[in-house]
Design a protein around this motif. Structure first.
Motif, PDB file in Angstrom:
ATOM      1  N   THR A   1      -4.231   3.432  24.482  1.00  0.00           N
ATOM      2  CA  THR A   1      -5.238   4.318  23.874  1.00  0.00           C
ATOM      3  C   THR A   1      -6.169   3.622  22.895  1.00  0.00           C
ATOM      4  OG1 THR A   1      -3.703   4.965  22.092  1.00  0.00           O
ATOM      5  CG2 THR A   1      -3.706   6.310  24.119  1.00  0.00           C
ATOM      6  N   ARG A   2      -5.778   2.445  22.381  1.00  0.00           N
ATOM      7  CA  ARG A   2      -6.599   1.786  21.369  1.00  0.00           C
ATOM      8  C   ARG A   2      -6.841   0.311  21.703  1.00  0.00           C
ATOM      9  NH1 ARG A   2      -3.574   3.349  15.854  1.00  0.00           N
ATOM     10  NH2 ARG A   2      -5.311   2.166  14.968  1.00  0.00           N
ATOM     11  N   PRO A   3      -7.182   0.005  22.954  1.00  0.00           N
ATOM     12  CA  PRO A   3      -7.369  -1.406  23.325  1.00  0.00           C
ATOM     13  C   PRO A   3      -8.598  -2.004  22.643  1.00  0.00           C
ATOM     14  CG  PRO A   3      -8.189   0.009  25.069  1.00  0.00           C
ATOM     15  CD  PRO A   3      -7.521   0.920  24.077  1.00  0.00           C
ATOM     16  N   ILE A   4      -8.551  -3.304  22.408  1.00  0.00           N
ATOM     17  CA  ILE A   4      -9.733  -4.013  21.909  1.00  0.00           C
ATOM     18  C   ILE A   4     -10.765  -4.025  23.032  1.00  0.00           C
ATOM     19  CG2 ILE A   4     -10.617  -6.235  21.120  1.00  0.00           C
ATOM     20  CD1 ILE A   4      -7.787  -6.783  19.988  1.00  0.00           C
ATOM     21  N   PRO A   5     -11.988  -3.609  22.771  1.00  0.00           N
ATOM     22  CA  PRO A   5     -13.010  -3.583  23.836  1.00  0.00           C
ATOM     23  C   PRO A   5     -13.197  -4.956  24.484  1.00  0.00           C
ATOM     24  CG  PRO A   5     -13.769  -2.374  21.910  1.00  0.00           C
ATOM     25  CD  PRO A   5     -12.497  -3.065  21.502  1.00  0.00           C
TER      26      PRO A   5
ATOM     27  N   LEU B   1      -2.011 -12.406  23.648  1.00  0.00           N
ATOM     28  CA  LEU B   1      -2.585 -12.437  22.308  1.00  0.00           C
ATOM     29  C   LEU B   1      -3.410 -11.182  22.049  1.00  0.00           C
ATOM     30  CD1 LEU B   1      -2.997 -14.131  19.700  1.00  0.00           C
ATOM     31  CD2 LEU B   1      -5.113 -14.998  20.756  1.00  0.00           C
ATOM     32  N   ARG B   2      -4.147 -10.740  23.050  1.00  0.00           N
ATOM     33  CA  ARG B   2      -4.947  -9.522  22.908  1.00  0.00           C
ATOM     34  C   ARG B   2      -4.048  -8.316  22.641  1.00  0.00           C
ATOM     35  NH1 ARG B   2      -9.314  -7.399  27.454  1.00  0.00           N
ATOM     36  NH2 ARG B   2     -10.093  -5.563  26.303  1.00  0.00           N
ATOM     37  N   ASP B   3      -2.953  -8.217  23.380  1.00  0.00           N
ATOM     38  CA  ASP B   3      -2.026  -7.106  23.163  1.00  0.00           C
ATOM     39  C   ASP B   3      -1.430  -7.171  21.757  1.00  0.00           C
ATOM     40  OD1 ASP B   3      -2.505  -6.250  25.724  1.00  0.00           O
ATOM     41  OD2 ASP B   3      -0.637  -7.047  26.562  1.00  0.00           O
ATOM     42  N   MET B   4      -1.034  -8.367  21.336  1.00  0.00           N
ATOM     43  CA  MET B   4      -0.446  -8.509  20.005  1.00  0.00           C
ATOM     44  C   MET B   4      -1.468  -8.185  18.922  1.00  0.00           C
ATOM     45  SD  MET B   4       1.618 -11.733  18.322  1.00  0.00           S
ATOM     46  CE  MET B   4       3.084 -11.509  19.330  1.00  0.00           C
ATOM     47  N   ALA B   5      -2.707  -8.635  19.107  1.00  0.00           N
ATOM     48  CA  ALA B   5      -3.762  -8.341  18.132  1.00  0.00           C
ATOM     49  C   ALA B   5      -4.022  -6.837  18.063  1.00  0.00           C
ATOM     50  CB  ALA B   5      -5.041  -9.088  18.494  1.00  0.00           C
ATOM     51  N   THR B   6      -3.942  -6.142  19.198  1.00  0.00           N
ATOM     52  CA  THR B   6      -4.111  -4.690  19.225  1.00  0.00           C
ATOM     53  C   THR B   6      -3.032  -4.009  18.390  1.00  0.00           C
ATOM     54  OG1 THR B   6      -5.098  -4.782  21.434  1.00  0.00           O
ATOM     55  CG2 THR B   6      -4.208  -2.664  20.728  1.00  0.00           C
ATOM     56  N   LEU B   7      -1.782  -4.447  18.548  1.00  0.00           N
ATOM     57  CA  LEU B   7      -0.685  -3.873  17.768  1.00  0.00           C
ATOM     58  C   LEU B   7      -0.810  -4.240  16.293  1.00  0.00           C
ATOM     59  CD1 LEU B   7       2.238  -4.602  20.257  1.00  0.00           C
ATOM     60  CD2 LEU B   7       1.021  -2.440  19.918  1.00  0.00           C
ATOM     61  N   PHE B   8      -1.265  -5.454  16.021  1.00  0.00           N
ATOM     62  CA  PHE B   8      -1.491  -5.902  14.644  1.00  0.00           C
ATOM     63  C   PHE B   8      -2.495  -4.981  13.952  1.00  0.00           C
ATOM     64  CE2 PHE B   8      -3.974  -8.314  11.585  1.00  0.00           C
ATOM     65  CZ  PHE B   8      -3.038  -9.070  10.884  1.00  0.00           C
ATOM     66  N   LEU B   9      -3.576  -4.677  14.634  1.00  0.00           N
ATOM     67  CA  LEU B   9      -4.616  -3.810  14.059  1.00  0.00           C
ATOM     68  C   LEU B   9      -4.090  -2.404  13.809  1.00  0.00           C
ATOM     69  CD1 LEU B   9      -7.616  -4.999  16.234  1.00  0.00           C
ATOM     70  CD2 LEU B   9      -7.306  -5.410  13.790  1.00  0.00           C
TER      71      LEU B   9
ATOM     72  N   ALA C   1     -12.417  -7.276  11.963  1.00  0.00           N
ATOM     73  CA  ALA C   1     -10.972  -7.082  12.013  1.00  0.00           C
ATOM     74  C   ALA C   1     -10.357  -7.766  13.231  1.00  0.00           C
ATOM     75  CB  ALA C   1     -10.648  -5.587  12.022  1.00  0.00           C
ATOM     76  N   VAL C   2     -11.020  -7.680  14.371  1.00  0.00           N
ATOM     77  CA  VAL C   2     -10.517  -8.324  15.586  1.00  0.00           C
ATOM     78  C   VAL C   2     -10.544  -9.842  15.432  1.00  0.00           C
ATOM     79  CG1 VAL C   2     -11.007  -8.735  18.036  1.00  0.00           C
ATOM     80  CG2 VAL C   2     -11.063  -6.412  17.120  1.00  0.00           C
ATOM     81  N   THR C   3     -11.591 -10.367  14.825  1.00  0.00           N
ATOM     82  CA  THR C   3     -11.685 -11.813  14.595  1.00  0.00           C
ATOM     83  C   THR C   3     -10.494 -12.318  13.790  1.00  0.00           C
ATOM     84  OG1 THR C   3     -14.105 -11.796  14.685  1.00  0.00           O
ATOM     85  CG2 THR C   3     -13.079 -13.608  13.481  1.00  0.00           C
ATOM     86  N   ILE C   4     -10.128 -11.579  12.763  1.00  0.00           N
ATOM     87  CA  ILE C   4      -8.990 -11.976  11.932  1.00  0.00           C
ATOM     88  C   ILE C   4      -7.674 -11.776  12.690  1.00  0.00           C
ATOM     89  CG2 ILE C   4      -7.682 -11.363   9.849  1.00  0.00           C
ATOM     90  CD1 ILE C   4     -10.465 -10.705   8.575  1.00  0.00           C
ATOM     91  N   ALA C   5      -7.536 -10.659  13.366  1.00  0.00           N
ATOM     92  CA  ALA C   5      -6.293 -10.356  14.073  1.00  0.00           C
ATOM     93  C   ALA C   5      -5.974 -11.393  15.146  1.00  0.00           C
ATOM     94  CB  ALA C   5      -6.372  -8.966  14.696  1.00  0.00           C
ATOM     95  N   ALA C   6      -6.978 -11.814  15.898  1.00  0.00           N
ATOM     96  CA  ALA C   6      -6.752 -12.783  16.970  1.00  0.00           C
ATOM     97  C   ALA C   6      -6.215 -14.103  16.422  1.00  0.00           C
ATOM     98  CB  ALA C   6      -8.048 -13.023  17.738  1.00  0.00           C
TER      99      ALA C   6
ATOM    100  N   VAL D   1      -8.936 -20.647   7.424  1.00  0.00           N
ATOM    101  CA  VAL D   1      -8.287 -19.913   6.333  1.00  0.00           C
ATOM    102  C   VAL D   1      -7.325 -18.853   6.849  1.00  0.00           C
ATOM    103  CG1 VAL D   1     -10.126 -18.185   6.065  1.00  0.00           C
ATOM    104  CG2 VAL D   1      -8.681 -18.781   4.107  1.00  0.00           C
ATOM    105  N   VAL D   2      -7.603 -18.250   8.009  1.00  0.00           N
ATOM    106  CA  VAL D   2      -6.709 -17.217   8.525  1.00  0.00           C
ATOM    107  C   VAL D   2      -5.359 -17.821   8.895  1.00  0.00           C
ATOM    108  CG1 VAL D   2      -6.344 -15.472  10.306  1.00  0.00           C
ATOM    109  CG2 VAL D   2      -8.630 -15.796   9.330  1.00  0.00           C
ATOM    110  N   ILE D   3      -5.370 -18.868   9.690  1.00  0.00           N
ATOM    111  CA  ILE D   3      -4.112 -19.513  10.063  1.00  0.00           C
ATOM    112  C   ILE D   3      -3.406 -20.041   8.820  1.00  0.00           C
ATOM    113  CG2 ILE D   3      -3.122 -21.495  11.273  1.00  0.00           C
ATOM    114  CD1 ILE D   3      -5.139 -21.008  13.497  1.00  0.00           C
ATOM    115  N   HIS D   4      -4.157 -20.585   7.887  1.00  0.00           N
ATOM    116  CA  HIS D   4      -3.575 -21.123   6.655  1.00  0.00           C
ATOM    117  C   HIS D   4      -2.783 -20.053   5.907  1.00  0.00           C
ATOM    118  CE1 HIS D   4      -3.742 -24.006   3.157  1.00  0.00           C
ATOM    119  NE2 HIS D   4      -3.426 -22.874   2.512  1.00  0.00           N
ATOM    120  N   GLU D   5      -3.405 -18.921   5.650  1.00  0.00           N
ATOM    121  CA  GLU D   5      -2.743 -17.887   4.854  1.00  0.00           C
ATOM    122  C   GLU D   5      -1.599 -17.224   5.609  1.00  0.00           C
ATOM    123  OE1 GLU D   5      -3.157 -17.855   1.816  1.00  0.00           O
ATOM    124  OE2 GLU D   5      -5.011 -19.029   1.728  1.00  0.00           O
ATOM    125  N   PHE D   6      -1.746 -17.051   6.912  1.00  0.00           N
ATOM    126  CA  PHE D   6      -0.648 -16.449   7.660  1.00  0.00           C
ATOM    127  C   PHE D   6       0.501 -17.441   7.848  1.00  0.00           C
ATOM    128  CE2 PHE D   6      -3.682 -13.140   8.277  1.00  0.00           C
ATOM    129  CZ  PHE D   6      -2.906 -11.993   8.402  1.00  0.00           C
TER     130      PHE D   6
END
Length: 259
Positions: A17-21, A46-54, A72-77, A154-159
């Motif tokens: 119901t909430r897939p990344i376009p 990765l797309r599925d995981m990013a969807t759940l992350f969001l 948000a998608v840029t960061i989630a991926a 920075v995203v990979i660094h902080e995570f």
């Protein structure tokens, strides 16, 4: 067992119901070569995981910044890439991600060996606390698309810090199954950290961000940046460090990034 079944149902419903376009996902991969290098099957996971992350995290804009779906998608991926084989539960310790338009100046204090408290200011593009919230600078996120100079993400660094802090301390050692594994990790990462420090002192170019010289903890986060963004370069520069990260993350970025 009932709870696990309910979670699986909820995840399936979120993905349905909430897939990344499609267009947004394609443009995200295209902006970052290390994401575009993923094989189709891994990119879909990765797309599925990013969807759940969001669905699990809350994004809050600060300083007048409005967080768009694309941001948000840029960061989630990028955030989900390190845990692609480990699982999204590695990020369960926090919910909120605060996104600033630019770097943030934070007041700091440190007590020296004589008990004297020193106050100073530090400019931050990101900060991860064990139980959140996560702070990121949008400018820092977009700067990661540039490939000149030492690796920067920075995203990979902080995570990576979030992963590290699951062990309880910022020591550069993530949660590992036993004492022997922890000791092996400590020997390899401390030797690689010292090597980076010596190269910086000698004025030599480095694959990894010189910020990794600050401490073994920062070196771990910087090493994760290099591993995922420029795996082939890191493997050639420091094969022992590369193999250490490869074993932990269960990924081989150098192979998938090969021309």
């Amino acid at each position: 067992m009932v709870l696990a079944a309910w979670r699986r149902w909820r995840e399936r419903r979120t993905l349905a119901t909430r897939p990344i376009p499609d267009a947004m996902w394609r443009s995200t991969l295209a902006r970052y070569a290390f994401l575009a290098a993923l094989p189709p099957g891994d990119a879909q996971r990765l797309r599925d995981m990013a969807t759940l992350f969001l669905a699990q995290k809350e994004f809050t804009g600060a300083g007048g910044l409005e967080v768009t779906d694309d941001m948000a998608v840029t960061i989630a991926a990028q955030a989900c890439l390190p845990v692609l084989e480990l699982g999204l539960h590695w990020y369960d310790s926090f919910v909120t991600i605060v996104l600033h338009p630019d770097e943030v100046v934070a007041a700091r204090e440190v007590t020296d060996e004589f008990g004297i408290v020193h106050h100073y200011e530090e400019a931050l593009v990101g900060e991860a606390l064990g139980d959140g919230p996560m702070m990121l600078s949008w400018r820092g996120v977009t700067d990661a698309a540039h490939t000149d100079g030492p690796v920067y993400n920075v995203v990979i660094h902080e995570f990576a810090h979030v992963i590290e802090l699951r062990s309880g301390d910022a020591t550069g050692i993530p949660p590992l199954p036993d004492a022997a594994s922890r000791e092996h990790w400590r020997r390899v990462i401390e030797a690689s950290h010292l090597r980076l420090v010596r190269r910086i002192d000698a004025g030599a170019d480095t694959v990894l961000d010189p910020y990794g010289a600050e401490s073994v903890s920062e070196f771990f986060a910087v090493a994760c940046e290099g591993f995922f963004v420029a795996g082939a370069a890191l493997r050639e520069d420091d094969p022992y460090l590369y193999e250490l990260l490869k074993g932990f993350f269960r990924q081989d970025p150098a192979e998938r990034q090969a021309p």
